[in-house]
Design a protein around this motif. Structure first.
Motif, short mmCIF file in Angstrom:
data_model
loop_
_atom_site.label_atom_id
_atom_site.label_comp_id
_atom_site.label_asym_id
_atom_site.label_seq_id
_atom_site.Cartn_x
_atom_site.Cartn_y
_atom_site.Cartn_z
N ALA A 76 0.81 -1.23 0.00
CA ALA A 76 0.00 0.00 0.00
C ALA A 76 0.83 1.27 0.00
CB ALA A 76 -0.93 0.00 1.22
N VAL A 77 2.14 1.15 0.27
CA VAL A 77 2.94 2.36 0.52
C VAL A 77 3.11 3.24 -0.72
CG1 VAL A 77 5.19 1.19 0.24
CG2 VAL A 77 5.03 3.25 1.64
N SER A 78 3.21 2.65 -1.90
CA SER A 78 3.44 3.50 -3.08
C SER A 78 2.24 4.39 -3.40
CB SER A 78 3.86 2.66 -4.29
OG SER A 78 5.22 2.29 -4.13
N PRO A 79 0.99 3.87 -3.42
CA PRO A 79 -0.13 4.80 -3.64
C PRO A 79 -0.25 5.87 -2.56
CG PRO A 79 -0.93 2.52 -3.33
CD PRO A 79 0.55 2.45 -3.48
N VAL A 80 0.01 5.52 -1.31
CA VAL A 80 -0.06 6.53 -0.25
C VAL A 80 1.00 7.61 -0.48
CG1 VAL A 80 0.31 6.92 2.23
CG2 VAL A 80 -1.09 4.99 1.47
N SER A 81 2.21 7.17 -0.88
CA SER A 81 3.33 8.11 -1.08
C SER A 81 3.11 9.05 -2.26
CB SER A 81 4.63 7.34 -1.35
OG SER A 81 4.84 6.39 -0.36
N ALA A 82 2.19 8.68 -3.14
CA ALA A 82 1.94 9.52 -4.32
C ALA A 82 1.02 10.70 -4.02
CB ALA A 82 1.33 8.66 -5.43
N VAL A 83 0.43 10.72 -2.82
CA VAL A 83 -0.54 11.79 -2.49
C VAL A 83 0.22 13.04 -1.99
CG1 VAL A 83 -2.47 12.38 -0.97
CG2 VAL A 83 -2.34 10.09 -2.00
N PRO A 84 0.02 14.18 -2.65
CA PRO A 84 0.81 15.38 -2.32
C PRO A 84 0.73 15.79 -0.85
CG PRO A 84 -0.36 15.72 -4.38
CD PRO A 84 -0.83 14.40 -3.85
N GLU A 85 -0.45 15.64 -0.21
CA GLU A 85 -0.58 16.05 1.20
C GLU A 85 0.28 15.17 2.11
OE1 GLU A 85 -2.98 15.77 -0.98
OE2 GLU A 85 -4.14 17.63 -0.94
N VAL A 86 0.45 13.92 1.75
CA VAL A 86 1.33 13.03 2.52
C VAL A 86 2.77 13.49 2.38
CG1 VAL A 86 2.31 10.68 2.59
CG2 VAL A 86 -0.18 11.00 2.39
N ARG A 87 3.15 13.79 1.15
CA ARG A 87 4.53 14.21 0.90
C ARG A 87 4.83 15.54 1.61
NH1 ARG A 87 6.56 10.51 -2.10
NH2 ARG A 87 8.58 11.50 -1.85
N ALA A 88 3.87 16.47 1.57
CA ALA A 88 4.10 17.77 2.20
C ALA A 88 4.28 17.61 3.71
CB ALA A 88 2.93 18.70 1.90
N ARG A 89 3.44 16.77 4.32
CA ARG A 89 3.52 16.55 5.77
C ARG A 89 4.89 15.96 6.13
NH1 ARG A 89 1.31 13.61 10.26
NH2 ARG A 89 2.71 14.37 11.88
N LEU A 90 5.31 14.92 5.38
CA LEU A 90 6.57 14.24 5.72
C LEU A 90 7.79 15.08 5.34
CD1 LEU A 90 5.74 10.49 5.00
CD2 LEU A 90 5.59 11.79 7.13
N LEU A 91 7.65 15.89 4.30
CA LEU A 91 8.76 16.78 3.92
C LEU A 91 9.10 17.72 5.07
CD1 LEU A 91 10.68 17.90 1.73
CD2 LEU A 91 8.82 19.38 0.98
N GLU A 92 8.07 18.25 5.71
CA GLU A 92 8.29 19.16 6.84
C GLU A 92 9.03 18.43 7.97
OE1 GLU A 92 4.64 21.03 8.01
OE2 GLU A 92 5.60 21.98 9.73
N LEU A 93 8.57 17.22 8.29
CA LEU A 93 9.23 16.43 9.35
C LEU A 93 10.67 16.12 8.97
CD1 LEU A 93 6.56 13.73 10.36
CD2 LEU A 93 7.24 15.75 11.65
N GLN A 94 10.87 15.74 7.70
CA GLN A 94 12.22 15.36 7.25
C GLN A 94 13.18 16.55 7.35
OE1 GLN A 94 11.06 14.00 3.37
NE2 GLN A 94 10.13 12.14 4.19
N ARG A 95 12.71 17.70 6.94
CA ARG A 95 13.60 18.88 6.99
C ARG A 95 13.89 19.30 8.43
NH1 ARG A 95 11.46 22.23 1.74
NH2 ARG A 95 12.73 21.09 0.23
N THR A 96 12.91 19.11 9.32
CA THR A 96 13.15 19.41 10.74
C THR A 96 14.23 18.49 11.28
OG1 THR A 96 10.88 20.12 11.01
CG2 THR A 96 12.06 19.53 13.02
N ILE A 97 14.15 17.21 10.95
CA ILE A 97 15.15 16.25 11.45
C ILE A 97 16.53 16.56 10.85
CG2 ILE A 97 15.85 13.82 11.48
CD1 ILE A 97 12.77 13.17 11.47
N ILE A 98 16.57 16.87 9.58
CA ILE A 98 17.86 17.16 8.94
C ILE A 98 18.52 18.37 9.62
CG2 ILE A 98 18.97 17.96 6.80
CD1 ILE A 98 16.83 16.25 5.29
N GLY A 99 17.73 19.38 9.92
CA GLY A 99 18.23 20.53 10.66
C GLY A 99 19.54 21.06 10.10
N ASP A 100 20.55 21.11 10.97
CA ASP A 100 21.85 21.63 10.55
C ASP A 100 22.75 20.57 9.92
OD1 ASP A 100 21.22 24.15 11.41
OD2 ASP A 100 21.98 23.80 13.44
N GLY A 101 22.24 19.37 9.73
CA GLY A 101 23.03 18.37 9.01
C GLY A 101 23.68 17.34 9.91
N ASP A 102 24.87 16.89 9.50
CA ASP A 102 25.54 15.75 10.13
C ASP A 102 24.66 14.52 10.01
OD1 ASP A 102 27.74 17.23 10.76
OD2 ASP A 102 27.21 17.52 12.87
#
Ligand code: ATP
Ligand SMILES: Nc1ccn([C@H]2C[C@H](O)[C@@H](COP(=O)(O)O)O2)c(=O)n1
Length: 229
Positions: free
Chosen positions: A105-131
């Motif tokens: 089920a993960v590929s159809p869920v991943s194709a939904v823009p609202e899912v990507r936008a939500r996780l993009l925000e979390l991903q960038r928060t975790i990446i933060g200053d790097g390392d």
């Protein structure tokens, strides 16, 4: 025998993208461990979101329903490369997200823009200053286009399926290959952030290399990039 550098770079972001089973997680964890960096498995975040949808009874093929539920689950990723973790609303879902239901089920869920936008925000928060070493499908292209080192890993479908079947204790190689290719097809043709080789990425075809050899190649590329400043 590994020969590459051990010094810990600072503020570094290493982006690894590629199709299913190409070796992103194993390579990323090895590189992060060797360099003392954090590690983020963004695929696990999409799997965790999918697990939450299935638990809530959301029809994963109904894009509107998926979009409506996307803000709901609390997803937390642990970034220790030797023991990465993933929790949904406090539940450890590290094993559950690798099951057939989520994988299917993960590929159809991943194709939904609202899912990507939500996780993009979390991903960038975790990446933060790097390392951090970050792996997925759109890291070098969308999530962290500023990454100092960008890699695009591939391997022949037969090799990917054989590796995965071995990992899963001898599951059917032909069925595994069909499942990998079906996921690749959806991931690389969706409208939002499709799987693609990012601009500036180095392509490594891992088919004929051992995991240690691939990790060494990446460590050498990091050393070169650090040399460039
Ligand atoms: N260079 C390699 N040689 C042999 N086996 C490898 C190599 N790289 C990874 N593997 C093995 O292949 C399997 C898939 O690797 P891995 O999980 O790292 O891929 P992935 O790209 O992260 O997959 P997915 O996108 O499905 O999460 C694992 O069993 C791993 O140990
Ligand atoms: N950056 C990412 C990471 C993952 N996905 C989607 C597409 C994959 O099929 C799925 C599971 O990833 P895996 O655990 O196999 O690496 O998640 C994505 O769209 N973007």
């Amino acid at each position: 025998m590994t020969t590459a550098p051990q010094t810990r770079p600072t503020g570094l972001v290493i982006a690894l993208d590629g199709p299913s089973g190409s070796g992103k997680s194993s390579t990323s964890r090895g590189v992060a461990t060797r360099l003392g960096l954090r590690y983020l498995d963004t695929g696990a975040m999409f799997r965790a979101m999918t697990w939450a949808m299935l638990e809530a009874g959301v029809d994963v093929h109904d894009a509107q329903a998926v979009a409506a539920y996307a803000p709901t689950p609390r997803i937390e990723s642990g970034t220790n490369p030797t023991a990465p973790t993933i929790h949904v609303d406090g539940h450890d879902v590290g094993e559950a997200i690798r099951g057939e239901a989520v994988t299917g089920a993960v590929s159809p869920v991943s194709a939904v823009p609202e899912v990507r936008a939500r996780l993009l925000e979390l991903q960038r928060t975790i990446i933060g200053d790097g390392d951090i070493v970050v792996e997925g499908r759109d890291i070098g292209s969308v999530v962290a286009p500023q990454a100092r080192v960008k890699l695009y890993l591939t391997a022949d479908p037969g090799a990917r399926a054989a590796r995965r079947a071995l990992e899963e204790g001898g599951s059917d190689v032909a069925a595994t290959e069909a499942s990998l290719l079906a996921r690749d097809a959806i991931d690389s043709t969706r409208r939002t952030a499709p799987l693609t080789m990012p601009e500036g990425a180095v392509h490594i075809d891992t088919t004929d290399f051992t995991l240690d050899e691939v990790i060494d190649q990446v460590l050498r590329l990091v050393q070169q990039a650090q040399g460039r400043g």
